[in-house]
Design an enzyme around this catalytic site. Structure first.
Site, PDB file in Angstrom:
ATOM      1  N   SER A  30       0.726  -1.278  -0.083  1.00 48.05           N
ATOM      2  CA  SER A  30       0.154  -0.181   0.182  1.00 48.05           C
ATOM      3  C   SER A  30       1.049   1.169  -0.147  1.00 48.05           C
ATOM      4  CB  SER A  30      -0.788   0.173   1.175  1.00 48.05           C
ATOM      5  OG  SER A  30      -1.839   1.051   1.230  1.00 48.05           O
ATOM      6  N   CYS A  31       0.416   2.220  -0.578  1.00 46.37           N
ATOM      7  CA  CYS A  31       1.122   3.523  -0.392  1.00 46.37           C
ATOM      8  C   CYS A  31       0.141   4.580  -0.293  1.00 46.37           C
ATOM      9  CB  CYS A  31       1.897   4.016  -1.961  1.00 46.37           C
ATOM     10  SG  CYS A  31       0.632   3.832  -3.217  1.00 46.37           S
ATOM     11  N   PRO A  32       0.512   5.879  -0.071  1.00 50.70           N
ATOM     12  CA  PRO A  32      -0.312   7.071   0.218  1.00 50.70           C
ATOM     13  C   PRO A  32      -1.491   7.193  -0.783  1.00 50.70           C
ATOM     14  CG  PRO A  32       1.958   7.459   1.056  1.00 50.70           C
ATOM     15  CD  PRO A  32       1.932   6.325   0.142  1.00 50.70           C
TER      16      PRO A  32
END
Length: 576
Positions: free
Chosen positions: A124-126
């Protein structure tokens, strides 16, 4: 001098096949060997080998997608000595494969352990777009190199995809989390968990998996216990940057939804869509939903999920209450950030210091921690933090609104250069988070500069591939179209493969164009209400002002970077 003829049968794994071919070329070049590579994929053949090309004394390498499978003998190589390898072995150590050809031996298998670890992973990333899926691909490729079993759940911008089942988690030996924001670990109580950012997964999935197998620690917590009560040995401590990015990640949907609804309201009802005289109309209703609904929740969501990143679920309530107080006190997104950190660290401290009998431990996450955390955060925001932060935000707001001429250009140059500096990394995300935060305070010019600067790098490398094709490899030219599409969608990561091959020439060139685009956008006073979507949100009336100047900034930045790439990159020798 004898030559090596390599045929890679990559099947559906076209990207892995191209990477394997490039790895073989580089390994052969460093050893003074001449090699020609043919890559077979389901999409076609790259770099074909003629039937009469191999000569006496030449050597042949047959590379299959996995293991040492091969669909059959190739008549072009009848009578020639042939070595075999898998794509995973080539990606793992291309030099050893080349050396094995010279020695007349097949390379050793990448995985020698008889007990194959079972691994589940979350990425996951922002923003939940490029890095999320690049990290997943890196882990999958790393697992294939090692011969391990791995399942990945991606938590992207549209939610979780390929969600892990309870059975898969129960059967897994470790849980690997590669994320730039905090991920809920409640499902993993009792499992060995290892956490990392997305960058190690992208750049070296195999190495990260091997490290995780050694360093993973048991995750405490469960249905009736607080995951935030884990000690440092079980719960990885991360820095403030990751906590901030977690808050930005959860805040972003509120900004996007609110901005689009407001833009649609102006498109339907004109500039006076928010006037009281328009009450009851669809335009006025959409404006109310966007401004008084979605936008009202921006700062509480930011603060709540910063606190969640620090203290897990018990931090959400104190953080959101603190964020709402910050908004009501006029402290805006700056106050929300402060409230989130106060709530998070206060709740985490309480969780680690309060000791209750085991029978009462279940009261901590649902009663004691939210109550005490909210009291502490609320009192500090009202009596100590809110007023000075509100003053600081008011000063920043007036300074940004009053910027003209050189001061606007300087900010645009800075934001633009930051967006192209690491293309999705910490510097890029810092620029993006700053601009998104200002949207909550109705300051829209930095957001416009940030998005146009983030679109420029992939578009520039795509244009440079068309104008200066002899500076780029065949694979780069073939992928330039995909980079252009990513650039139009404001996915800066589309330029990463080009920068990775020649960072000292590519990155400064991209920074120059992005800085110019940001400066033009700021100087023209372009405002953007929607923080993502690239060119696809620009036609929406009200989403962007000064559209002509915005397009000029995008074209100018793209052309400058493309021309600089053509100047600084050296022409490549003729490719096979």
């Amino acid at each position: 001098m004898s030559k090596i003829w390599a045929v890679i049968d990559a099947g559906d794994a076209s990207v892995a096949g191209v990477l394997a071919g490039e790895a073989l070329r580089r390994a052969a070049e460093t050893r003074g060997q001449t090699i020609t590579v043919e890559i077979r994929t389901t999409h076609g053949v790259l770099g074909g080998i003629a039937a009469d090309a191999p000569q006496a004394g030449d050597r042949v390498l047959l590379v299959a997608e996995r293991d040492h499978d091969w669909d059959g003998d190739d008549p072009r190589f009848a009578g020639f000595a042939r070595s075999r390898a898998s794509v995973a072995q080539v990606l793992g150590d291309a030099g050893a494969v080349i050396d094995g050809i010279a020695a007349g031996a097949a390379p050793a298998s990448a995985a020698t352990d008889t007990a194959v670890p079972r691994i589940v992973a979350i990425t996951s990333c922002p923003t939940g777009i490029a890095h999320t899926f690049m990290a997943a691909e890196g882990l999958q490729e790393g697992a294939r190199q090692l011969g391990y079993t791995l399942r990945v759940e991606t938590q992207g911008s549209v939610g979780a995809r390929d969600a892990l089942t309870a059975e898969e988690i129960a059967e897994a030996d470790i849980v690997l989390i590669a994320a730039d924001r905090e991920v809920d670990r409640g499902r993993f109580a009792g499992k060995r968990v290892f956490a990392s950012g997305t960058k190690p997964a992208i750049s070296g999935g195999a190495a990260l998996i091997e490290r995780a197998l050694v360093e993973a620690r048991e995750q405490l917590g469960g249905a009736t216990t607080d995951a935030a009560s884990n000690t440092g040995a079980q719960r990885d401590r991360v820095g403030p940057y990751k906590h901030l990015m977690t808050g930005v990640s959860f805040m972003l949907p509120f900004v996007v939804a609110g901005g689009l609804l407001i833009a649609l309201a102006f498109a339907l009802g004109g500039i006076n869509a928010n006037a009281d005289s328009q009450a009851g109309t669809l335009a006025h209703t959409l404006f109310t939903i966007g401004s008084k609904g979605a936008f009202t929740l921006i700062v509480p969501a930011l603060a709540g999920y910063i606190a969640y990143s620090i203290a897990d679920r018990p931090g959400i309530a104190p953080g959101m209450v603190g964020g709402l107080l910050a908004a009501n006190l006029g402290a805006g997104f700056l106050g929300g950030i402060v409230a989130g950190f106060i709530a998070g660290y206060a709740t985490d401290f309480l969780s680690r210091t309060i000791r209750l009998p085991r029978t009462l431990e279940g009261l901590k996450p649902v009663l004691i921690l939210p109550l005490l955390g909210t009291v502490i955060t609320g009192l500090l925001m009202v009596y100590a933090v809110g007023t000075p932060v509100a003053a600081a935000l008011a000063w920043l707001t007036e300074w940004l609104r009053g910027m003209q001429g050189s001061s606007a250009v300087v900010l645009g140059l800075l934001l633009g250069a930051m967006m192209a500096c690491d293309m999705g990394g910490p510097v890029n995300k810092a620029s993006y988070a700053f601009s998104v935060g200002l949207v909550a305070s109705q300051i829209y010019t930095p957001m416009a500069a940030t998005m146009v600067s983030g679109m420029t790098p992939p578009l520039a490398v795509a244009l440079a591939c068309q104008l200066f094709g002899n500076r780029f490899t065949k694979e780069e030219r073939e992928t330039s179209g995909a980079a252009a599409v990513l650039g139009l969608a404001f996915i800066t990561e589309g330029a990463i493969p080009f920068a990775a091959r020649d960072p000292f020439r590519v990155i400064p060139s991209l920074m120059a164009g992005s800085a110019l685009a940001g400066a033009i956008s700021m100087a023209a006073g372009v405002e953007l209400r929607v923080p993502h979507g690239g060119i696809f949100v620009l036609p929406i009336p009200g989403a962007v002002t000064h559209l002509g100047a915005y397009v000029v900034a995008l074209v100018a930045g793209t052309v400058v970077s493309a021309v600089l790439l053509g100047i600084v990159k050296r022409p490549l020798p003729a490719l096979d």
